[in-house]
Write a protein that holds these residues in place. Structure first.
Motif, mmCIF file in Angstrom:
data_model
loop_
_atom_site.group_PDB
_atom_site.id
_atom_site.type_symbol
_atom_site.label_atom_id
_atom_site.label_comp_id
_atom_site.label_asym_id
_atom_site.label_seq_id
_atom_site.Cartn_x
_atom_site.Cartn_y
_atom_site.Cartn_z
ATOM 1 N N LYS A 271 7.100 -8.358 7.407
ATOM 2 C CA LYS A 271 6.731 -9.764 7.639
ATOM 3 C C LYS A 271 5.225 -9.925 7.634
ATOM 4 O O LYS A 271 4.513 -9.238 8.390
ATOM 5 C CB LYS A 271 7.282 -10.228 8.985
ATOM 6 C CG LYS A 271 8.762 -10.474 8.962
ATOM 7 C CD LYS A 271 9.190 -11.448 10.060
ATOM 8 C CE LYS A 271 10.658 -11.781 9.911
ATOM 9 N NZ LYS A 271 11.494 -11.259 10.998
ATOM 10 N N THR A 272 4.731 -10.818 6.801
ATOM 11 C CA THR A 272 3.298 -11.072 6.710
ATOM 12 C C THR A 272 2.775 -11.506 8.073
ATOM 13 O O THR A 272 3.417 -12.316 8.736
ATOM 14 C CB THR A 272 3.027 -12.206 5.700
ATOM 15 O OG1 THR A 272 3.824 -11.965 4.556
ATOM 16 C CG2 THR A 272 1.564 -12.283 5.296
ATOM 17 N N GLY A 273 1.664 -10.946 8.459
ATOM 18 C CA GLY A 273 1.038 -11.375 9.716
ATOM 19 C C GLY A 273 1.561 -10.640 10.939
ATOM 20 O O GLY A 273 1.000 -10.770 12.023
ATOM 21 N N SER A 274 2.640 -9.843 10.782
ATOM 22 C CA SER A 274 3.141 -9.089 11.940
ATOM 23 C C SER A 274 2.153 -7.957 12.237
ATOM 24 O O SER A 274 1.459 -7.481 11.331
ATOM 25 C CB SER A 274 4.529 -8.519 11.659
ATOM 26 O OG SER A 274 4.454 -7.592 10.594
ATOM 27 N N PRO A 275 2.073 -7.511 13.502
ATOM 28 C CA PRO A 275 1.160 -6.399 13.814
ATOM 29 C C PRO A 275 1.479 -5.165 12.978
ATOM 30 O O PRO A 275 0.578 -4.446 12.535
ATOM 31 C CB PRO A 275 1.419 -6.120 15.301
ATOM 32 C CG PRO A 275 2.205 -7.273 15.828
ATOM 33 C CD PRO A 275 2.797 -8.013 14.678
ATOM 34 N N GLU A 276 2.766 -4.923 12.721
ATOM 35 C CA GLU A 276 3.164 -3.744 11.929
ATOM 36 C C GLU A 276 2.634 -3.864 10.509
ATOM 37 O O GLU A 276 2.171 -2.880 9.923
ATOM 38 C CB GLU A 276 4.690 -3.599 11.909
ATOM 39 C CG GLU A 276 5.301 -3.224 13.254
ATOM 40 C CD GLU A 276 5.518 -4.421 14.185
ATOM 41 O OE1 GLU A 276 5.107 -5.563 13.810
ATOM 42 O OE2 GLU A 276 6.084 -4.237 15.268
ATOM 43 N N CYS A 277 2.713 -5.084 9.945
ATOM 44 C CA CYS A 277 2.238 -5.305 8.578
ATOM 45 C C CYS A 277 0.730 -5.074 8.523
ATOM 46 O O CYS A 277 0.209 -4.451 7.593
ATOM 47 C CB CYS A 277 2.609 -6.708 8.123
ATOM 48 S SG CYS A 277 2.152 -7.065 6.435
ATOM 49 N N THR A 278 0.033 -5.539 9.549
ATOM 50 C CA THR A 278 -1.420 -5.331 9.594
ATOM 51 C C THR A 278 -1.735 -3.838 9.704
ATOM 52 O O THR A 278 -2.639 -3.334 9.045
ATOM 53 C CB THR A 278 -2.016 -6.089 10.806
ATOM 54 O OG1 THR A 278 -1.518 -7.418 10.756
ATOM 55 C CG2 THR A 278 -3.527 -6.088 10.781
ATOM 56 N N ALA A 279 -0.949 -3.126 10.511
ATOM 57 C CA ALA A 279 -1.234 -1.702 10.739
ATOM 58 C C ALA A 279 -0.818 -0.825 9.561
ATOM 59 O O ALA A 279 -1.513 0.126 9.209
ATOM 60 C CB ALA A 279 -0.520 -1.227 12.010
ATOM 61 N N ILE A 280 0.330 -1.152 8.941
ATOM 62 C CA ILE A 280 0.904 -0.239 7.940
ATOM 63 C C ILE A 280 0.685 -0.733 6.516
ATOM 64 O O ILE A 280 0.551 0.044 5.579
ATOM 65 C CB ILE A 280 2.437 -0.078 8.188
ATOM 66 C CG1 ILE A 280 2.707 0.394 9.619
ATOM 67 C CG2 ILE A 280 3.055 0.901 7.204
ATOM 68 C CD1 ILE A 280 4.164 0.322 10.029
ATOM 69 N N GLY A 281 0.692 -2.067 6.325
ATOM 70 C CA GLY A 281 0.666 -2.644 4.980
ATOM 71 C C GLY A 281 1.996 -3.339 4.737
ATOM 72 O O GLY A 281 2.955 -3.154 5.497
ATOM 73 N N ALA A 282 2.058 -4.131 3.668
ATOM 74 C CA ALA A 282 3.251 -4.970 3.458
ATOM 75 C C ALA A 282 4.448 -4.187 2.937
ATOM 76 O O ALA A 282 5.589 -4.561 3.156
ATOM 77 C CB ALA A 282 2.904 -6.088 2.488
ATOM 78 N N LEU A 283 4.174 -3.082 2.223
ATOM 79 C CA LEU A 283 5.271 -2.350 1.585
ATOM 80 C C LEU A 283 5.445 -0.988 2.240
ATOM 81 O O LEU A 283 4.477 -0.254 2.454
ATOM 82 C CB LEU A 283 4.954 -2.179 0.089
ATOM 83 C CG LEU A 283 6.117 -1.806 -0.810
ATOM 84 C CD1 LEU A 283 7.127 -2.950 -0.918
ATOM 85 C CD2 LEU A 283 5.615 -1.447 -2.205
ATOM 86 N N VAL A 284 6.716 -0.653 2.558
ATOM 87 C CA VAL A 284 7.032 0.636 3.183
ATOM 88 C C VAL A 284 8.159 1.254 2.370
ATOM 89 O O VAL A 284 9.115 0.566 2.008
ATOM 90 C CB VAL A 284 7.493 0.405 4.651
ATOM 91 C CG1 VAL A 284 8.111 1.666 5.238
ATOM 92 C CG2 VAL A 284 6.323 -0.058 5.509
ATOM 93 N N VAL A 285 8.032 2.550 2.071
ATOM 94 C CA VAL A 285 9.101 3.191 1.308
ATOM 95 C C VAL A 285 10.151 3.711 2.291
ATOM 96 O O VAL A 285 9.829 4.354 3.290
ATOM 97 C CB VAL A 285 8.539 4.268 0.338
ATOM 98 C CG1 VAL A 285 7.708 5.310 1.032
ATOM 99 C CG2 VAL A 285 9.657 4.929 -0.452
ATOM 100 N N ASN A 286 11.424 3.375 2.054
ATOM 101 C CA ASN A 286 12.495 3.733 2.985
ATOM 102 C C ASN A 286 13.159 5.043 2.597
ATOM 103 O O ASN A 286 13.082 6.028 3.324
ATOM 104 C CB ASN A 286 13.532 2.585 3.034
ATOM 105 C CG ASN A 286 14.771 2.943 3.854
ATOM 106 O OD1 ASN A 286 14.730 3.824 4.695
ATOM 107 N ND2 ASN A 286 15.870 2.266 3.591
ATOM 108 N N GLU A 287 13.818 5.081 1.466
ATOM 109 C CA GLU A 287 14.511 6.311 1.075
ATOM 110 C C GLU A 287 14.763 6.308 -0.408
ATOM 111 O O GLU A 287 14.520 5.314 -1.085
ATOM 112 C CB GLU A 287 15.830 6.458 1.838
ATOM 113 C CG GLU A 287 16.783 5.291 1.636
ATOM 114 C CD GLU A 287 18.144 5.511 2.294
ATOM 115 O OE1 GLU A 287 18.366 6.560 2.907
ATOM 116 O OE2 GLU A 287 18.984 4.612 2.161
ATOM 117 N N MET A 288 15.262 7.449 -0.912
ATOM 118 C CA MET A 288 15.561 7.499 -2.348
ATOM 119 C C MET A 288 16.985 7.975 -2.548
ATOM 120 O O MET A 288 17.557 8.648 -1.696
ATOM 121 C CB MET A 288 14.590 8.419 -3.063
ATOM 122 C CG MET A 288 14.667 9.856 -2.609
ATOM 123 S SD MET A 288 13.444 10.837 -3.497
ATOM 124 C CE MET A 288 13.630 12.410 -2.689
#
Ligand code: ATP
Ligand code: MG
Length: 401
Positions: A271-288
């Protein structure tokens, strides 16, 4: 063994004419769609699966009905086929080692072994250029006690054998975490920080023996109760900068693993603007997933080359061409829930809608959450695909999206 070019159809027609045969470990729906793509090109197919009746076994030329590690079954498979692929990531890696020593086998035992183990997988995904969710490995009580506060609330996931949200427990406190690890029988796990998701997407790439890579554009995926429910695939389904980032990361992962075959990489969009987004970035890789993926089923109907065509081409050492999507598409998963009262869903009403492609996997028993089939709506525009898919969903009793 690495791959040779295995031309489809009968070879040596002026001598001892023989059909080129491709093998697949696993008889589920992904195996079925691989078999169908291979057969359409003129290959013979062989499926190894322990079940008497399986979606792929039902449509394959040959079905070897043994356990995945049965030496005789593996020997028969190698004798029958020129190359082997797999349709689910929990095929025991030792079986792929045996096969890989005698036949081109894609993906390799090494790549599958990494995808089978969330702990190894995370280490690899982290090298893609996109971060993974903050996590801790939990293999001992000491590690459990030492998890950082920031990981709670979090999701405890077994390192091995999870699928469709199985083997996962959400925990909001240390006490819950400890109970959850006991409930999972204290097997090796990872605890992931619960992230605020704006969306989920996946990217499917195919990589050949020669290192060439092609990809599909990212699909937008809606999960319900940990199971994929809806995939939306069309231009503009997500911000272009994130889409590019996801494609590059998926290509990096395939190349990094020296991967051969079709690979799906799943991502979270925060979520844009969430503390996690600010800390980690907008895109996170989950699994393959080291195979074609449920989120890529729309490619059968909306693209000039499907993910299963690419699985055949990679395995057989044939050229890979960059897929072109010719229609906007929305895919609905058809879960066993649709049959709960024993009545057959009204396929006739759904098929009266324009651009509906029905795929049923030949399963004879429906249960809650079981993947029985899928339906893809193709249309000239995203709006048309969505609105028809919403009508189809309402006919079938699938919640709107
Ligand atoms: P699959 O069937 O895709 O193999 P799986 O059982 O391996 O699924 P995950 O992909 O890890 O499970 O998780 C299933 C779903 O749970 C995700 O698609 C997402 O909706 C949710 N989820 C998982 N991890 C997180 C997280 N760290 N934060 C928020 N939601 C999450
Ligand atoms: Mg998943």
């Amino acid at each position: 063994m690495s791959g040779a070019v295995l031309l489809p159809g009968a070879t040596g027609l002026n001598g001892s004419g023989q059909q080129t045969t491709l093998g697949v470990m696993g008889g589920g729906q992904l195996g079925r769609m691989f078999v169908q793509a291979a057969q359409a090109m003129g290959y013979f197919t062989v499926v190894l699966d322990p079940d008497v009746i399986s979606p792929a076994g039902l449509v394959s030329h040959y079905h070897i009905q043994t356990d995945y590690l049965d030496q005789q079954g593996l020997a028969q498979l190698m004798q029958r086929c020129a190359a082997v692929t797999t349709e689910f990531e929990n095929v025991p890696a030792p079986a792929l080692v045996t096969l890989g020593a005698a036949r081109p086998t894609a993906p390799s035992a090494d790549a599958v072994a990494i995808a089978q183990d969330r702990i190894k997988e995370k280490a690899h995904l982290a090298r893609s250029g996109v971060p993974v969710a903050p996590y801790a490995v939990i293999e001992t009580a000491t590690q459990l006690a030492a998890v950082a506060d920031v990981l709670l609330p979090g999701i405890l996931k077994t390192a091995r054998l999870g699928y469709d949200g199985k083997g996962q427990v959400r925990c909001s406190s240390r006490a819950e975490l400890s109970r959850a690890w006991d409930a999972l029988k204290n097997v090796p796990c990872v605890l992931e920080q619960m992230l605020p998701l704006a969306a989920e997407c996946s990217v499917i790439v195919a990589r050949g023996w020669d290192g060439s890579v092609v990809h599909f554009a990212p699909q937008l995926n809606l999960h319900r109760e940990g199971i994929l429910a809806v995939t939306e695939a069309y231009a503009g389904n997500m911000p272009p900068a994130l889409a590019d980032q996801a494609v590059t990361a998926a290509e990096n992962i395939a190349t990094e693993l020296n991967y051969v075959g079709v690979l799906c990489v799943e991502f979270f969009v925060l979520k844009t603007g969430s503390p996690e987004c600010t800390a980690i970035g907008a895109l996170v890789v989950n699994e393959m997933a080291p195979r074609p993926h449920n989120s890529g089923h729309y490619t059968l109907d909306a693209c000039d080359v499907s993910q299963f065509d690419l699985q055949v081409r990679t395995l057989a050492g044939l050229p890979l061409t960059q897929p072109r999507q010719h229609s906007a598409a929305v895919m609905l998963n058809l879960l066993g829930d649709l049959w709960v009262d024993g009545a057959t869903p009204r396929w006739d009403q759904v098929l009266a809608l324009p651009g509906v492609h029905l795929h049923l996997y030949g399963k004879l028993k429906a249960s809650k959450g079981r993947k029985m089939g899928h339906l893809t709506v193709t249309a000239a525009t995203p709006e048309q695909a969505r609105s028809t898919a919403l009508v189809a969903a309402s006919v079938l009793g699938i919640a709107p999206f």
